[in-house]
Design a protein around this motif. Sequence first.
Motif, PDB file in Angstrom:
ATOM      1  N   GLU A  52       1.855 -20.048  21.597  1.00  0.00           N
ATOM      2  CA  GLU A  52       1.722 -19.274  20.386  1.00  0.00           C
ATOM      3  C   GLU A  52       0.261 -19.124  19.952  1.00  0.00           C
ATOM      4  N   GLU A  53      -0.649 -19.076  20.924  1.00  0.00           N
ATOM      5  CA  GLU A  53      -2.061 -18.926  20.607  1.00  0.00           C
ATOM      6  C   GLU A  53      -2.324 -17.567  19.979  1.00  0.00           C
ATOM      7  N   PHE A  54      -3.287 -17.540  19.058  1.00  0.00           N
ATOM      8  CA  PHE A  54      -3.633 -16.307  18.356  1.00  0.00           C
ATOM      9  C   PHE A  54      -4.132 -15.245  19.327  1.00  0.00           C
ATOM     10  N   TRP A  55      -3.662 -14.001  19.110  1.00  0.00           N
ATOM     11  CA  TRP A  55      -4.116 -12.889  19.945  1.00  0.00           C
ATOM     12  C   TRP A  55      -4.902 -11.882  19.108  1.00  0.00           C
ATOM     13  N   GLN A  56      -4.283 -11.339  18.059  1.00  0.00           N
ATOM     14  CA  GLN A  56      -4.971 -10.358  17.253  1.00  0.00           C
ATOM     15  C   GLN A  56      -4.232 -10.167  15.922  1.00  0.00           C
ATOM     16  N   TYR A  57      -4.937  -9.555  14.974  1.00  0.00           N
ATOM     17  CA  TYR A  57      -4.286  -9.140  13.740  1.00  0.00           C
ATOM     18  C   TYR A  57      -3.720  -7.730  13.926  1.00  0.00           C
ATOM     19  N   HIS A  62       7.137  -2.195   8.362  1.00  0.00           N
ATOM     20  CA  HIS A  62       8.241  -2.185   7.399  1.00  0.00           C
ATOM     21  C   HIS A  62       9.409  -3.010   7.930  1.00  0.00           C
ATOM     22  N   GLY A  63       9.937  -3.881   7.116  1.00  0.00           N
ATOM     23  CA  GLY A  63      11.092  -4.682   7.484  1.00  0.00           C
ATOM     24  C   GLY A  63      10.762  -6.047   8.054  1.00  0.00           C
ATOM     25  N   GLU A  64       9.484  -6.344   8.278  1.00  0.00           N
ATOM     26  CA  GLU A  64       9.110  -7.639   8.835  1.00  0.00           C
ATOM     27  C   GLU A  64       9.184  -8.732   7.767  1.00  0.00           C
ATOM     28  N   ASP A  65       9.437  -9.936   8.214  1.00  0.00           N
ATOM     29  CA  ASP A  65       9.549 -11.078   7.324  1.00  0.00           C
ATOM     30  C   ASP A  65       8.187 -11.394   6.704  1.00  0.00           C
ATOM     31  N   ALA A  66       8.153 -11.571   5.376  1.00  0.00           N
ATOM     32  CA  ALA A  66       6.902 -11.823   4.659  1.00  0.00           C
ATOM     33  C   ALA A  66       6.248 -13.147   5.056  1.00  0.00           C
ATOM     34  N   ARG A  67       7.030 -14.054   5.618  1.00  0.00           N
ATOM     35  CA  ARG A  67       6.451 -15.364   5.961  1.00  0.00           C
ATOM     36  C   ARG A  67       5.436 -15.268   7.097  1.00  0.00           C
ATOM     37  N   PHE A  68       5.435 -14.149   7.840  1.00  0.00           N
ATOM     38  CA  PHE A  68       4.494 -14.005   8.946  1.00  0.00           C
ATOM     39  C   PHE A  68       3.182 -13.335   8.514  1.00  0.00           C
ATOM     40  N   ILE A  69       3.080 -12.980   7.243  1.00  0.00           N
ATOM     41  CA  ILE A  69       1.864 -12.328   6.756  1.00  0.00           C
ATOM     42  C   ILE A  69       0.728 -13.346   6.671  1.00  0.00           C
ATOM     43  N   ASP A  70      -0.437 -12.958   7.156  1.00  0.00           N
ATOM     44  CA  ASP A  70      -1.633 -13.792   7.037  1.00  0.00           C
ATOM     45  C   ASP A  70      -2.341 -13.381   5.745  1.00  0.00           C
ATOM     46  N   TRP A  71      -2.111 -14.159   4.689  1.00  0.00           N
ATOM     47  CA  TRP A  71      -2.605 -13.775   3.364  1.00  0.00           C
ATOM     48  C   TRP A  71      -4.125 -13.856   3.273  1.00  0.00           C
ATOM     49  N   ARG A  72      -4.758 -14.744   3.987  1.00  0.00           N
ATOM     50  CA  ARG A  72      -6.219 -14.845   3.956  1.00  0.00           C
ATOM     51  C   ARG A  72      -6.850 -13.581   4.530  1.00  0.00           C
ATOM     52  N   ARG A  73      -6.350 -13.117   5.678  1.00  0.00           N
ATOM     53  CA  ARG A  73      -6.876 -11.868   6.273  1.00  0.00           C
ATOM     54  C   ARG A  73      -6.515 -10.668   5.403  1.00  0.00           C
ATOM     55  N   SER A  74      -5.324 -10.646   4.842  1.00  0.00           N
ATOM     56  CA  SER A  74      -4.883  -9.515   4.026  1.00  0.00           C
ATOM     57  C   SER A  74      -5.696  -9.385   2.743  1.00  0.00           C
ATOM     58  N   ALA A  75      -6.199 -10.519   2.233  1.00  0.00           N
ATOM     59  CA  ALA A  75      -6.963 -10.491   0.984  1.00  0.00           C
ATOM     60  C   ALA A  75      -8.280  -9.739   1.128  1.00  0.00           C
ATOM     61  N   ARG A  76      -8.754  -9.542   2.365  1.00  0.00           N
ATOM     62  CA  ARG A  76     -10.023  -8.861   2.593  1.00  0.00           C
ATOM     63  C   ARG A  76      -9.873  -7.344   2.676  1.00  0.00           C
ATOM     64  N   SER A  77      -8.667  -6.828   2.498  1.00  0.00           N
ATOM     65  CA  SER A  77      -8.450  -5.381   2.564  1.00  0.00           C
ATOM     66  C   SER A  77      -7.254  -5.010   1.704  1.00  0.00           C
ATOM     67  N   ASP A  78      -6.981  -3.726   1.633  1.00  0.00           N
ATOM     68  CA  ASP A  78      -5.847  -3.253   0.838  1.00  0.00           C
ATOM     69  C   ASP A  78      -4.534  -3.364   1.599  1.00  0.00           C
ATOM     70  N   ALA A  79      -4.590  -3.577   2.898  1.00  0.00           N
ATOM     71  CA  ALA A  79      -3.377  -3.664   3.720  1.00  0.00           C
ATOM     72  C   ALA A  79      -2.998  -5.115   3.974  1.00  0.00           C
ATOM     73  N   GLN A  80      -1.766  -5.333   4.371  1.00  0.00           N
ATOM     74  CA  GLN A  80      -1.306  -6.668   4.743  1.00  0.00           C
ATOM     75  C   GLN A  80      -1.280  -6.789   6.267  1.00  0.00           C
ATOM     76  N   TYR A  81      -1.676  -7.976   6.758  1.00  0.00           N
ATOM     77  CA  TYR A  81      -1.779  -8.185   8.199  1.00  0.00           C
ATOM     78  C   TYR A  81      -0.982  -9.418   8.611  1.00  0.00           C
ATOM     79  N   THR A  82      -0.536  -9.384   9.868  1.00  0.00           N
ATOM     80  CA  THR A  82       0.113 -10.546  10.447  1.00  0.00           C
ATOM     81  C   THR A  82      -0.666 -10.974  11.684  1.00  0.00           C
ATOM     82  N   ARG A  83      -0.578 -12.250  12.014  1.00  0.00           N
ATOM     83  CA  ARG A  83      -1.249 -12.777  13.198  1.00  0.00           C
ATOM     84  C   ARG A  83      -0.321 -12.578  14.395  1.00  0.00           C
ATOM     85  N   GLU A  84      -0.742 -11.746  15.331  1.00  0.00           N
ATOM     86  CA  GLU A  84       0.067 -11.490  16.517  1.00  0.00           C
ATOM     87  C   GLU A  84      -0.266 -12.526  17.582  1.00  0.00           C
ATOM     88  N   ARG A  85       0.760 -13.132  18.114  1.00  0.00           N
ATOM     89  CA  ARG A  85       0.576 -14.184  19.107  1.00  0.00           C
ATOM     90  C   ARG A  85       1.142 -13.736  20.451  1.00  0.00           C
TER      91      ARG A  85
END
Length: 297
Positions: A52-57, A62-85
């Motif tokens: 499960e090593e980090f690959w990219q943001y 739409h429809g993805e589980d909120a628990r996978f959101i990377d809030w630290r990365r999302s705070a730097r922009s207007d969009a929400q991001y998830t860490r893709e592994r």
Amino acid sequence: MTQRPDSGAALQLRRAAEAQASVLPPLLVAAEQLAATVQLGAHGRRRVGVGEEFWQYRPVQHGEDARFIDWRRSARSDAQYTREREWQLAQSVYLWADDAASMQFAGDGNGPTKAERARLLALALAVLMTRGGERVGLSGPLAPPRPGRAQLLTIAQVLAGASSEAELGAPEVAGISAQSRAVFLSDFFGDLDHLRASVGALADRGVQGVMLQVLAPEEEDFPFQGRTIFESVGGTLRHETRKAADLRARYLDRLAARREALAHLAQTAGWQFSTHHTGSPAQGALLWLHAALGRGA
């Protein structure tokens, strides 16, 4: 001096091996034999890292589980991001092999039923995908996608025991996760509006898919003549005619229209579509399924 093997130990080993083999459902044995006839490279989409090593943001879909959101990365922009592994790039594949009554048709009775061929292709594809490191499962709650050979046994057991009282089938898509892949094997004689809604909802969630229409040769050729009684496998539909040949042109027109609608639906959703006949070798259909998934990957 040559030492003869202990016949008792050899017999015990043979019995143990036969007992182990008997645990495997015949469907899994047949699927692995079919998969063995297809020489393919690994299909997995893993590219860097392990586990499960980090690959990219990437932006949250739409429809993805909120628990996978990377809030630290999302705070730097207007969009929400998830860490893709890495394990997410080896996407989950959901299989649906229609088990409705219409799929029990076997034509002249010498070949497999449509349901038997659909189950065989679904499980053989699962074997190939598992070898490539993919997470494979069934649509619905009984066998969610997982990696590994043990999953193949689970899928085989569910497929072998599957049976629906419904006359015509419809895929269960509520549990199919976003950004995954789906494979539908059916005669697709059911409600086309329901299928459109299901495939459209999946496409909106970023699901890429494949639809393979499985038909008996008689359903394609309509070789009937004279007095004929047409009855659905489930017994809910019945039609008698004295001149079956007179129905052939209208039947073939409606079949062609249904196939055209299915192809258009697949094209609109960015999916792949094809037709397979149970009178044809299963290897060709398996190759097409695997290649179609690769084109959509």
